[in-house]
Motif scaffolding. Structure first.
Motif, short mmCIF file in Angstrom:
data_model
loop_
_atom_site.label_atom_id
_atom_site.label_comp_id
_atom_site.label_asym_id
_atom_site.label_seq_id
_atom_site.Cartn_x
_atom_site.Cartn_y
_atom_site.Cartn_z
N LEU A 154 35.29 21.14 -2.94
CA LEU A 154 35.41 20.61 -4.42
C LEU A 154 36.92 20.87 -4.95
CD1 LEU A 154 32.22 22.39 -5.90
CD2 LEU A 154 32.52 19.78 -5.51
N VAL A 170 30.55 19.99 1.30
CA VAL A 170 31.42 20.80 0.45
C VAL A 170 32.25 21.85 1.48
CG1 VAL A 170 31.77 22.68 -1.30
CG2 VAL A 170 30.43 20.72 -1.68
N ASN A 199 30.05 14.92 -7.79
CA ASN A 199 30.61 15.62 -9.14
C ASN A 199 29.79 16.96 -9.51
OD1 ASN A 199 32.89 13.79 -9.48
ND2 ASN A 199 31.26 12.45 -10.73
N ARG A 222 34.30 19.21 -11.30
CA ARG A 222 34.89 19.47 -10.06
C ARG A 222 34.09 18.19 -8.94
NH1 ARG A 222 34.40 25.23 -7.75
NH2 ARG A 222 32.56 25.44 -8.67
N MET A 223 35.15 17.78 -8.02
CA MET A 223 34.43 16.84 -7.21
C MET A 223 34.92 16.87 -5.80
SD MET A 223 36.68 13.50 -8.43
CE MET A 223 35.76 13.53 -9.99
N THR A 224 34.17 16.20 -5.03
CA THR A 224 34.47 16.15 -3.59
C THR A 224 33.61 14.72 -3.10
OG1 THR A 224 34.62 16.73 -1.30
CG2 THR A 224 32.62 17.47 -2.44
#
Length: 203
Positions: free
Chosen positions: A40, A35, A109, A54-56
């Motif tokens: 994110l 992260v 996620n 939220r995602m990455t």
């Protein structure tokens, strides 16, 4: 760590409590590095609807959604390449799938309080013969899975921190989602919340 016999749910393999607390804490530390390199994001669907997660991502590719559609891209929206998938996560992929093939993407996620994920299929990949591996960390989540058609009957189970779930074979294109989480049900993340990792072969 000892191998736990998986349970089958609608064609998926579920390993409850596969990861003990030290293993979960180590993965969270690895993900903080991910992260830091790829912050994110708050995704928006092509129709303009904000998603509650939220995602990455990590790996060769990352999955993104915006006004142009759902797709995999080689770079974070910041323009930087996605960071590599941490070795401990890759080791779990190889161990649970039995595959030598390295996944192209580890989607990360984060579910905060009130976040959920509607029923959907993972079908932006090019080869559905490869499974999708899901790892759960943090708060418990009510996972729901059906069949290849949206209106197929569904089954639900609570995924807990340290659980693993493998969707392959006929279950690879099953509709699935997260109806809700029990915010604060785990102490793994100091501020609460759930992290879900899904490892996919894209090409």
């Amino acid at each position: 760590m000892p191998m736990i016999t998986p349970q089958e749910i609608r064609g998926c393999l579920h390993w409850p409590g596969l990861l003990d607390l030290p293993a979960q804490q180590a993965l969270v530390a690895d993900l903080r590095t991910v992260v830091a390199a790829a912050p994110l994001m708050s995704p928006v669907t092509p129709g303009g609807r904000p998603m509650s997660v939220r995602m990455t991502a990590a790996g060769r590719l990352g999955w993104i959604t915006d006004a142009t559609g759902y797709r995999y891209e080689p770079r974070h929206p910041s323009g930087k390449p996605w960071p590599p998938i941490p070795p401990a996560i890759l080791a779990l992929w190889h161990r649970l799938t039995g595959l030598d093939r390295v996944p192209d993407c580890c989607l990360v996620n984060f579910y905060g309080e009130g976040a959920k994920m509607g029923l959907h299929q993972d079908r932006d990949e090019g080869d559905f013969s490869f499974p999708v591996l899901s790892l759960s960390l943090g708060d418990e989540a009510l996972f729901r899975i059906g069949g290849p058609n949206r209106r197929d009957p569904t089954t639900s189970l609570w995924l807990k921190s340290g659980d693993a779930l493998l969707m392959g074979g006929e279950a690879r294109l099953a509709f699935h989602g997260i109806d809700r989480t029990r915010f604060g049900s785990s102490r793994l993340l100091p501020q609460g919340g759930r992290i879900n990792l899904t490892l996919r072969v894209v090409a």
